[in-house]
Scaffold this motif. Structure first.
Motif, PDB file in Angstrom:
ATOM      1  N   ARG A 305       0.853  -1.216  -0.007  1.00 42.23           N
ATOM      2  CA  ARG A 305      -0.027   0.148   0.051  1.00 42.23           C
ATOM      3  C   ARG A 305       0.943   1.201  -0.042  1.00 42.23           C
ATOM      4  N   PRO A 306       1.747   1.388  -0.919  1.00 42.38           N
ATOM      5  CA  PRO A 306       2.652   2.379  -1.019  1.00 42.38           C
ATOM      6  C   PRO A 306       2.297   3.694  -1.246  1.00 42.38           C
ATOM      7  N   VAL A 307       2.803   4.852  -0.930  1.00 36.42           N
ATOM      8  CA  VAL A 307       2.315   6.195  -1.265  1.00 36.42           C
ATOM      9  C   VAL A 307       3.482   6.881  -1.842  1.00 36.42           C
ATOM     10  N   GLY A 308       3.162   7.284  -3.241  1.00 34.26           N
ATOM     11  CA  GLY A 308       4.128   7.950  -4.081  1.00 34.26           C
ATOM     12  C   GLY A 308       5.139   7.050  -4.398  1.00 34.26           C
ATOM     13  N   TYR A 309       5.371   5.801  -4.619  1.00 37.49           N
ATOM     14  CA  TYR A 309       6.344   5.026  -5.306  1.00 37.49           C
ATOM     15  C   TYR A 309       5.665   3.905  -5.626  1.00 37.49           C
ATOM     16  N   GLY A 310       6.604   3.199  -6.357  1.00 35.18           N
ATOM     17  CA  GLY A 310       6.230   1.909  -7.069  1.00 35.18           C
ATOM     18  C   GLY A 310       7.443   1.009  -7.353  1.00 35.18           C
ATOM     19  N   LEU A 311       7.181   0.001  -8.105  1.00 30.96           N
ATOM     20  CA  LEU A 311       8.224  -0.869  -8.511  1.00 30.96           C
ATOM     21  C   LEU A 311       9.483  -0.465  -9.278  1.00 30.96           C
ATOM     22  N   ASP A 312       9.316   0.726  -9.902  1.00 28.90           N
ATOM     23  CA  ASP A 312      10.176   1.392 -10.416  1.00 28.90           C
ATOM     24  C   ASP A 312      11.364   2.032  -9.850  1.00 28.90           C
ATOM     25  N   GLN A 313      10.938   2.670  -8.561  1.00 26.01           N
ATOM     26  CA  GLN A 313      11.791   3.334  -7.561  1.00 26.01           C
ATOM     27  C   GLN A 313      12.592   2.215  -7.046  1.00 26.01           C
ATOM     28  N   VAL A 314      11.739   0.859  -6.552  1.00 24.46           N
ATOM     29  CA  VAL A 314      12.426  -0.284  -5.879  1.00 24.46           C
ATOM     30  C   VAL A 314      13.635  -0.556  -6.862  1.00 24.46           C
ATOM     31  N   ALA A 315      13.277  -0.674  -8.114  1.00 23.11           N
ATOM     32  CA  ALA A 315      14.454  -1.018  -9.016  1.00 23.11           C
ATOM     33  C   ALA A 315      15.581  -0.162  -8.973  1.00 23.11           C
ATOM     34  N   GLU A 316      15.147   1.124  -9.082  1.00 25.64           N
ATOM     35  CA  GLU A 316      16.149   2.010  -9.146  1.00 25.64           C
ATOM     36  C   GLU A 316      17.039   2.078  -8.078  1.00 25.64           C
ATOM     37  N   CYS A 317      16.569   1.779  -6.836  1.00 25.01           N
ATOM     38  CA  CYS A 317      17.322   1.906  -5.813  1.00 25.01           C
ATOM     39  C   CYS A 317      18.227   0.664  -5.679  1.00 25.01           C
ATOM     40  N   ALA A 318      17.916  -0.428  -6.455  1.00 18.61           N
ATOM     41  CA  ALA A 318      19.062  -1.541  -6.398  1.00 18.61           C
ATOM     42  C   ALA A 318      19.827  -1.023  -7.300  1.00 18.61           C
ATOM     43  N   SER A 319      19.880  -0.475  -8.369  1.00 17.84           N
ATOM     44  CA  SER A 319      20.545   0.125  -9.413  1.00 17.84           C
ATOM     45  C   SER A 319      21.732   1.022  -9.103  1.00 17.84           C
ATOM     46  N   VAL A 320      20.981   1.726  -8.190  1.00 18.29           N
ATOM     47  CA  VAL A 320      21.790   3.018  -7.622  1.00 18.29           C
ATOM     48  C   VAL A 320      23.154   2.445  -6.692  1.00 18.29           C
ATOM     49  N   VAL A 321      22.917   1.336  -5.969  1.00 13.10           N
ATOM     50  CA  VAL A 321      23.873   1.125  -5.129  1.00 13.10           C
ATOM     51  C   VAL A 321      24.758   0.060  -6.045  1.00 13.10           C
ATOM     52  N   ALA A 322      24.295  -0.634  -7.134  1.00 15.02           N
ATOM     53  CA  ALA A 322      24.997  -1.777  -7.593  1.00 15.02           C
ATOM     54  C   ALA A 322      25.978  -1.025  -8.542  1.00 15.02           C
ATOM     55  N   ALA A 323      25.431   0.011  -8.891  1.00 12.16           N
ATOM     56  CA  ALA A 323      26.527   1.098  -9.807  1.00 12.16           C
ATOM     57  C   ALA A 323      27.559   1.480  -9.082  1.00 12.16           C
ATOM     58  N   THR A 324      27.652   1.489  -7.880  1.00 13.29           N
ATOM     59  CA  THR A 324      28.853   2.207  -7.282  1.00 13.29           C
ATOM     60  C   THR A 324      29.780   0.974  -6.685  1.00 13.29           C
ATOM     61  N   GLY A 325      29.340  -0.321  -6.745  1.00  9.63           N
ATOM     62  CA  GLY A 325      29.890  -1.579  -6.085  1.00  9.63           C
ATOM     63  C   GLY A 325      29.357  -1.711  -4.834  1.00  9.63           C
ATOM     64  N   GLY A 326      28.491  -1.078  -4.298  1.00 14.34           N
ATOM     65  CA  GLY A 326      27.910  -1.643  -3.123  1.00 14.34           C
ATOM     66  C   GLY A 326      27.316  -2.972  -2.860  1.00 14.34           C
ATOM     67  N   GLN A 327      27.021  -3.471  -1.809  1.00 16.21           N
ATOM     68  CA  GLN A 327      26.217  -4.493  -1.713  1.00 16.21           C
ATOM     69  C   GLN A 327      24.875  -4.527  -1.829  1.00 16.21           C
ATOM     70  N   VAL A 328      24.309  -5.380  -2.542  1.00 16.03           N
ATOM     71  CA  VAL A 328      22.653  -5.372  -3.122  1.00 16.03           C
ATOM     72  C   VAL A 328      22.256  -6.538  -2.564  1.00 16.03           C
ATOM     73  N   THR A 329      21.366  -6.482  -1.473  1.00 10.92           N
ATOM     74  CA  THR A 329      20.470  -7.729  -1.029  1.00 10.92           C
ATOM     75  C   THR A 329      18.845  -7.309  -0.907  1.00 10.92           C
ATOM     76  N   ILE A 330      18.296  -8.533  -1.073  1.00 14.98           N
ATOM     77  CA  ILE A 330      16.728  -8.339  -0.953  1.00 14.98           C
ATOM     78  C   ILE A 330      16.215  -9.152   0.247  1.00 14.98           C
ATOM     79  N   ASN A 331      15.345  -8.531   0.896  1.00 17.45           N
ATOM     80  CA  ASN A 331      14.674  -9.406   2.205  1.00 17.45           C
ATOM     81  C   ASN A 331      13.283  -9.861   1.500  1.00 17.45           C
ATOM     82  N   LEU A 332      13.664 -11.078   1.142  1.00 19.32           N
ATOM     83  CA  LEU A 332      12.232 -11.582   0.389  1.00 19.32           C
ATOM     84  C   LEU A 332      11.391 -12.049   1.493  1.00 19.32           C
ATOM     85  N   LEU A 333      10.307 -11.599   1.581  1.00 16.94           N
ATOM     86  CA  LEU A 333       9.148 -11.755   2.414  1.00 16.94           C
ATOM     87  C   LEU A 333       8.283 -13.011   2.120  1.00 16.94           C
ATOM     88  N   THR A 334       8.776 -14.389   2.146  1.00 18.86           N
ATOM     89  CA  THR A 334       8.066 -15.280   1.553  1.00 18.86           C
ATOM     90  C   THR A 334       6.673 -15.838   1.978  1.00 18.86           C
TER      91      THR A 334
END
Ligand code: SF4
Length: 421
Positions: A305-334
């Motif tokens: 029930r997000p306010v003002g964001y969606g999956l595009d922003q989620v993907a961009e967050c991963a991309s921002v950190v990956a692009a600088t060589g940082g660690q990208v992890t996912i908390n998969l709520l299974t």
């Protein structure tokens, strides 16, 4: 021999004489496979207002007729993933269950077993580890070291009442230390443990103030100064969304990085604000864990029930950190039956490959199973959680699967004069 395990009228455990244990995967009920003996630290819990169901020899799903019989489930310790949900029938309008990760149980050869698999063996996260018994003394020593820290006061409650291991680490001055930073959030997750909106109580009290950059940096610096392998994480169970803190968190991160050039500075986030995350990375943050319930837009919106964001922003967050060589992890709520559906698996594999995700943390979503299913549109069918984990690891051979965040080397930065050439 697998037998239905339930609570009799007196609340005691009982093994059914003839029915096999049934288990749920999303909208389907079947028989759980490959159950394991209860790991140390597992709790068996009653499910009030829920009638246990089993499978007859003919394969029919049958409710237990005994008066007062109540369904049971197991709640697993960290490092284990639930593979099946408990199966039961609601008795009228039962109370919504509190926020735990309910797993199916059965009796095998007279012993209780649970539908689960081990996903991480890092013993530092063992809730029963000997050092954790010293928590009261560690809290007293923290009070002496930082007597004015409002954040430390908040974490006392987390470390004791909620038994949050990341908060305990902060007092024990080892490993990943919790640094809550935000009282506000821009989502309203169905399974949020720090805020709920009516049907069920939230088990934790959310941080009631917005700490200053100086307060955040003071606590982080204290933790990091205690050991080279220590690291700090924003975004805890007792707070809202850290990326909503913007400038204060950027300022705090800059101060922490200046004092600890090699430390891991990590954020657990819903992935809503790539602009803020970019500024945090520029300030010295080098690791992110993004919460993912579903990578399907409809299910994503139904859960967060997000306010003002969606999956595009989620993907961009991963991309921002990956692009600088940082660690990208996912908390998969299974959630069995949803996370292991073929379309979710395909979407996750694409996400991992596209953004170079280093680790997927496999968590059992803490929520009342039927309550969640009623709120998720478009039923899905799972391939089985064990098969899902196997396929994910085969299709993403470089991906680490686990439960806990690992430290990550600080990102080497070029001096400004070098990048301007
Ligand atoms: S993003 Fe986190 S704090 Fe915000 S509603 Fe979801 S679980 Fe709660």
């Amino acid at each position: 021999m697998n037998r239905l395990l339930y609570a009799g009228r007196n609340g005691r455990l009982q093994e059914h004489r003839s029915l096999q244990a049934a288990a749920r995967s999303g909208w389907d009920v079947g028989v759980a496979d490959r159950l394991i003996p209860l790991p140390a630290g597992t709790s068996l819990v009653h499910l009030p207002g829920r009638i246990p169901v089993g499978q007859s020899a003919a394969g029919a799903t049958v409710a237990v007729e005994e008066s007062g019989a109540m369904a049971l489930a197991a709640v697993l310790p960290p490092g284990y993933l639930r593979t099946w949900l408990p199966a039961y029938q609601d008795d009228g309008q039962p109370p919504v269950l509190p926020l735990y990760g309910y797993a199916a149980v059965a009796s095998i050869d007279g012993e209780p077993h649970v539908a689960a698999m081990r996903t991480d063996r890092w013993n530092a996260w063992n809730p029963q580890a000997e050092g954790r018994r010293d928590i009261d003394a560690a809290i007293r020593s923290g009070r002496r070291a930082l007597p004015a820290s409002r954040l430390l006061r908040q974490l006392e409650t987390c470390a004791t009442d909620y038994r949050c291991l990341t908060a305990q680490n902060l007092f024990l001055r080892r490993g990943e230390g919790a640094i809550p930073v935000s009282p506000a959030c821009n989502a309203a997750c169905l399974g949020c443990i720090s805020e709920q909106w009516g049907d069920v109580d939230s088990p934790q009290t959310r941080l009631g103030f917005a700490p200053t950059a100086a307060e955040i940096a003071e606590l982080a610096g204290w933790h990091l100064s205690a050991g080279e392998s220590n690291f700090v994480s924003y975004g805890q169970g007792c707070e809202g969304e850290p990326l909503t803190r913007g400038a204060a968190l950027v300022d705090a991160t800059r101060r922490i990085r200046a004092a600890a050039p090699k430390a891991t500075i990590h954020v657990n986030t819903n992935g809503s604000r790539p602009d803020v995350l970019r500024r945090l990375v520029d300030a010295g943050l080098n690791s992110v864990r993004i919460s993912v319930f579903s990578l399907d837009d409809t299910r994503f919106r139904a859960y967060y029930r997000p306010v003002g964001y969606g999956l595009d922003q989620v993907a961009e967050c991963a991309s921002v950190v990956a692009a600088t060589g940082g660690q990208v992890t996912i908390n998969l709520l299974t959630f069995p039956g949803i996370s292991d559906s073929p379309s979710e698996l395909d979407a996750l594999v694409s996400f991992v490959q596209r953004y170079g995700v280093h680790q997927v943390q496999l968590r059992s979503l803490n929520v009342d199973p039927h309550w969640l299913l009623e709120r998720i549109p478009q039923p899905t069918r799972g391939i089985g959680m064990r098969k899902f984990v196997r396929h994910l690891s085969e299709r993403c051979p470089d991906l680490h699967l686990g439960n806990f965040t690992r430290p990550w080397p600080a990102i080497e930065r070029k001096p400004a004069w070098a990048s301007s050439k």
